[in-house]
Design a protein around this motif. Structure first.
Motif, PDB file in Angstrom:
ATOM      1  N   TRP A 238      14.930  73.841  33.373  1.00  0.00           N
ATOM      2  CA  TRP A 238      14.347  73.081  32.261  1.00  0.00           C
ATOM      3  C   TRP A 238      12.896  72.698  32.557  1.00  0.00           C
ATOM      4  O   TRP A 238      12.011  72.873  31.717  1.00  0.00           O
ATOM      5  CB  TRP A 238      15.192  71.816  32.023  1.00  0.00           C
ATOM      6  N   VAL A 270      17.044  68.700  23.947  1.00  0.00           N
ATOM      7  CA  VAL A 270      17.885  67.772  24.711  1.00  0.00           C
ATOM      8  C   VAL A 270      18.547  66.763  23.782  1.00  0.00           C
ATOM      9  O   VAL A 270      19.749  66.493  23.879  1.00  0.00           O
ATOM     10  CB  VAL A 270      17.059  67.039  25.798  1.00  0.00           C
ATOM     11  N   THR A 295      20.767  72.327  26.579  1.00  0.00           N
ATOM     12  CA  THR A 295      19.452  71.693  26.689  1.00  0.00           C
ATOM     13  C   THR A 295      18.359  72.711  27.003  1.00  0.00           C
ATOM     14  O   THR A 295      17.177  72.451  26.794  1.00  0.00           O
ATOM     15  CB  THR A 295      19.451  70.650  27.830  1.00  0.00           C
TER      16      THR A 295
END
Lengths: 482, 482, 482
Positions: A238, A270, A295
């Protein structure tokens, strides 16, 4: 042996095949590198003279534009992908270890394959490599690592080497068609990496369908610690996704905008992932599977468009939608595919790579088709889409059409290539585990013995202890052997 | 107390010695820094004026050439080395914690020692430090951290501070001889870091031989989770090794080529490590010890040659061979050394640092000796080997000879220095653990109590629970105290 | 249900409120970004033309000065803060997961809030964002993540979203006052981030005091593995702190010196932390709480002064003192505050952020007040303190005064703002857990079942196994539900 309740266990002995594949392929790499691969002019010692001739400074070396991004991408490939797949309770060694093995092989093969297609000098017969080749080689591996996600726990390391050999080869071809022939833009590889890799893995897994996989059900799940290890993978993916998408984008504003758009879209996905995850469970409890995976969909979906002038709020919208779509996928599509289409997708790459990659490709097509000189400036438009040479007169609309066609090529290569590779992997020679022995490191790893570490003072009840241990989950694996 | 079965336990109380060492040495650092250390011209506020005078831009500041590499090296030192050593089941706190302590001390002492040898300005009597000093200080610590690997689990934190004090001192001297007097090239420190550090640690461990170490055998091994934590260390070392080797290489093509050669060699050593590991075990199962360690040998072995024009396939060959050698070392040499030479090497640094460092040094010597103007270009040759000043007329052949001599100096400093330090550590004042108490965090850490966290509803069978817990491995450590 | 021994459990169902907050706020972000946020000129495609007009090169793009530092800061926010808080035995999902959620929300809101205050163009009514905005947005989140440390385990994710909404808002205002109106220097945010964030969290926690928190005492502690996960957070924070402090410092020598000062101070604080920790315990054993936290205080305390000419030994002294102060805080102040002032501070942010931030602010004030042209050079002084425009004639002494005033503003905003937010969070609508149910992931996460993974061969004694499992710590959590 535990499995004798289900019939004879398959032979997972890879003592001949795994070393043989590693040695033969590594020696092949050495020979092929010897014949073909040389330093490009920016990594060759002659650059010291070239610098003077062409009046360059050290900072003009491509190294300084790309190396920090390369290292971030490198972390994503090895720690990101590797640890993301450690979520299974007893398959973490294989997750991180085989990921390590196939990425290390894949990047070498990728340097050659991509070199032949993109950096081959017909006058000398050599491939010249530099920092951008290293980034592209890592990217190329990513396609096969994504495919690993679908078949995680069900294949042997030898099969994974085959998946990677063909995966990298197919990647190089589809990438050549999409980026060179179609002249598409795809800096972060929504099409060439994620869409291709996702469908490649799904097709392989579909061919390798195991009707009795439920026999390994006890191991197809996480425990508290393994979910935490997986979060290490999630977070490094991420955090570094802006680097992934921008690593080979245009210098200057290109890299700058690509990183920023990705950063924004990821933040947005997210929140919608958390929202859908919470809505779907009793008491609004969150599901780690969603947090670990959905996410990240914002980064995948921005793979093509992040480089373009999609606007900051456009990035937020992409992240918003894809977070919802991906989480829904984990909730409903993956179980549906397994039940109806006999498609077993261990990590749910359908929801994290295949669909977000495909949608990301189409998003890019739309953003490209609507590009205009007022938004990009005349030279900005040319620079962003590289409307030079024989593509000088291409319009944004045409570009959008080719981008959309590129998505289809990526899907087709993934599905057809994956199906073929799947059939190759069905030969009973590769050392894969039986249905009741999947998701188990025991098959391919010397596991540390979970022995009693009882200090002497307790030895008086040693016998009793051993008796009890047979019944605790921690030691059940070694018990299987006895 | 468990150890009363073996006789009186050694006193591991460091309540006076550890704080005393920390305070005295830290105060000494403050005083010495106050007397000697100043900002170099690129980190001093006067640079704003200098920039104008010398017509520089902000980007000419060395910071932008080195800082990303520095951060990667920093991660290797603290997370890479720290977590690589967490593989022991109950020594992870000490692995990562004492690594943290001695690296934090070592880098300060290294700034001084290396400063006196390399950056001392006789006119002002000051050491001027900047980003390159920081990288070199981290490198300098690495030697002592490698040594820690051989004695892991058998020494007290006070002894480790002593190991680091002398290790950094010896390092600075051998580095001065090898890099300045011999004028060797050793960008990634195959000689000065790995070969020196490896033999330094082995010599210490040899002197500190514990004939009854088998009494701690129950703790000298891994568990599933600790092996996974160690993989965090392995991967961060593996991924960032290209930065390690290139951090202080020449600007431009120097850093570029060094990073690429290292990247390629590391990939190659992964495959041969897997091959040998699989061949050596029943069923072709892989051993985590090999995957955690021997995969890194490619980076060590390229420490000297990566900067040179070894060619991409040359890098592959180095990685290929060293992966095999290192894995063989773990399989056969380490047990042999322990049995025959009474050398207990907890992490097998012989196979990961000492031998690959030595071989890497000799590889560099050969590559240097065969350097030619046709391969490097005239100016490239001068720049790569820094054939300037009083070394203007040195030939590549001579350079190769000095490189080989450098390896011997590094080994000699490691072996002799280590032996002396080992004897110093034998004094019974340092708080090291008894033979039956090694590899145990209990000696130096307040461990969290593995108490029953039974909720009230289960209290009715509390007595029964406690009874049982005495017999589970998880709680055996707190039981020892009672 | 376990809690029926203590009375009715509070309702931790957030199935409506959490998705509602996520959706509403994310949609608000999209709308506000659509109205206000645009690419700045260095990330806009028009830059290709601007580059020609203004005779710039690609490297002049701010991206190349800041992006590597940005990525390090990003790692600190998501992995550093997230994993640092995983030390609790059964609250790791919430630590890392909610940290992820609120940082992802906070950075979006921060881009807007900081944009309105710092980058708003009144002529177009737009905010223009680029790489520096991304770094500042991450910084802005840090304030709220610090506050999370004080209330860790005692609040619901919905409450955390509220804490972040107000935290970011308050941050932007105090930052505007301190940096713009007072014209303070605070590159690493000792005042605006750590001092503010620390007191903000303490004030919230004070208002939310739970007199019966001891009912969750069984879960308010670490286990061996959770302490190791926390060390991942500690080390990434510690290693990247030089990037944190230097990320938005002046180009060139400014970033260079800031990184180096921070690096030095952090090393020093490790040694004094270890010294005090060892002195305080029986047998000189170290306490993981200190190693995980107080070692970082050196970075906090240098937040303001690192940019200034504090000298290398000055940095060592700051690290030396703050390591002692912070460790003393964990030993004596936190228990004292809890007992006397009814302040429950789960992570001890008082000792890691509030006090070191405050002292760091005052340190900066002193160093600023004593600045002189002889030390900085004339132009260096102007550049370092930005004595331009209406601040052209400000003296270092005056600057020092304003810096000290800035610390007071940060504290005041934290304390008053936190008290107000605390009262808002007392409404019984937010889904926080009951006193006996704190520090438990069970409340907000679908936890993996710690089921028996017994292979078939052992099924004969299945009943016996289940019986036993009720009594092992590992499974006690799932038992609570039954």
């Amino acid at each position: 042996i535990a499995s004798n309740f289900f019939g004879p266990q398959k032979n997972t002995n890879v003592r001949v095949s795994l070393p043989a594949v590693c040695f033969v392929w590594q020696i092949a790499m050495i020979v092929l590198f010897g014949v073909f691969v040389r330093y490009d002019k920016e990594s060759d010692a002659h650059w010291v003279e070239l610098k003077k001739t062409e009046n360059l400074t050290d900072l003009d070396n491509e190294f300084y534009f790309r190396y920090p991004s390369f290292q971030d991408v490198h972390v994503m490939i090895f720690v990101g992908f590797g640890f993301l797949m450690t979520f299974l309770k007893r398959y973490s060694f294989s997750a991180v270890g085989f990921n390590f093995l196939i990425a290390a092989f894949g990047l070498q093969w990728a340097l050659l394959m991509q070199g032949w297609f993109h950096h081959f000098d017909y006058s000398t017969g050599k491939i010249y490599i530099g920092i951008e080749s290293m980034i592209n080689a890592d990217f190329c591996c990513a396609g096969s690592l994504i495919a690993y996600g679908a078949i995680l726990g069900k294949v042997s390391p030898v099969q994974l080497m085959v998946v990677t050999l063909f995966g990298v080869t197919l990647f190089a071809v589809e990438e050549f068609i999409i980026l060179d022939l179609f002249h598409c833009r795809d800096a972060g590889g929504a099409m060439v990496i994620h869409c291709f890799g996702g469908y490649y893995g799904l097709a392989i897994s579909w061919v390798l369908y195991r009707p009795n996989l439920h026999r390994s059900k006890r191991l197809n799940g996480s425990v508290y610690q393994s979910d935490l290890f997986a979060m290490i993978g999630t977070l490094f993916l991420w955090m570094f996704w802006p680097s992934f998408n921008s690593a080979i984008a245009n210098h200057g504003e290109g890299q700058h905008r690509t990183a920023m758009n990705t950063y924004i879209a990821l933040a947005s996905s997210v929140l919608t992932t958390v929202a859908i995850s919470s809505m779907s469970k009793k008491g609004g409890k969150l599901d780690m599977v969603h947090i670990q995976n959905a996410t990240l969909a914002g980064g995948v979906a921005m793979g093509t468009a992040a480089e373009l002038m999609i606007t900051p709020y456009g990035s937020l919208i992409v992240g918003f939608c894809i977070g919802i779509i991906s989480t829904f996928g984990y909730l409903y599509i993956t179980p549906f595919l397994e039940e109806r289409f006999k498609l077993q997708d261990t990590c749910g790459i359908h929801n994290l790579h295949a669909v977000p990659g495909m949608l990301g490709g189409f998003t890019g097509a739309i953003v490209a088709a609507t590009a205009s000189e007022s938004v990009y400036s005349k030279e900005g438009l040319i620079a962003t889409f590289d409307f030079t040479g024989k593509f000088e007169n291409r319009s944004p609309g045409t570009q959008g059409g080719f981008q959309a066609a590129g998505v289809c090529v990526a899907m087709a290569f993934g599905l057809v290539g994956g199906a073929i590779v799947g059939f190759i992997l069905k030969f009973p020679i590769w050392g894969d585990a039986a249905d009741d022995n999947c998701f188990d490191d025991e098959a391919y790893w010397e596991l540390p013995e979970e022995e009693e570490t009882i200090p002497p003072v307790l030895e008086y009840n040693n016998h009793m202890t051993q008796q009890k241990h047979r019944e605790t989950p921690e030691t059940s694996f070694s018990v299987v052997e006895s």
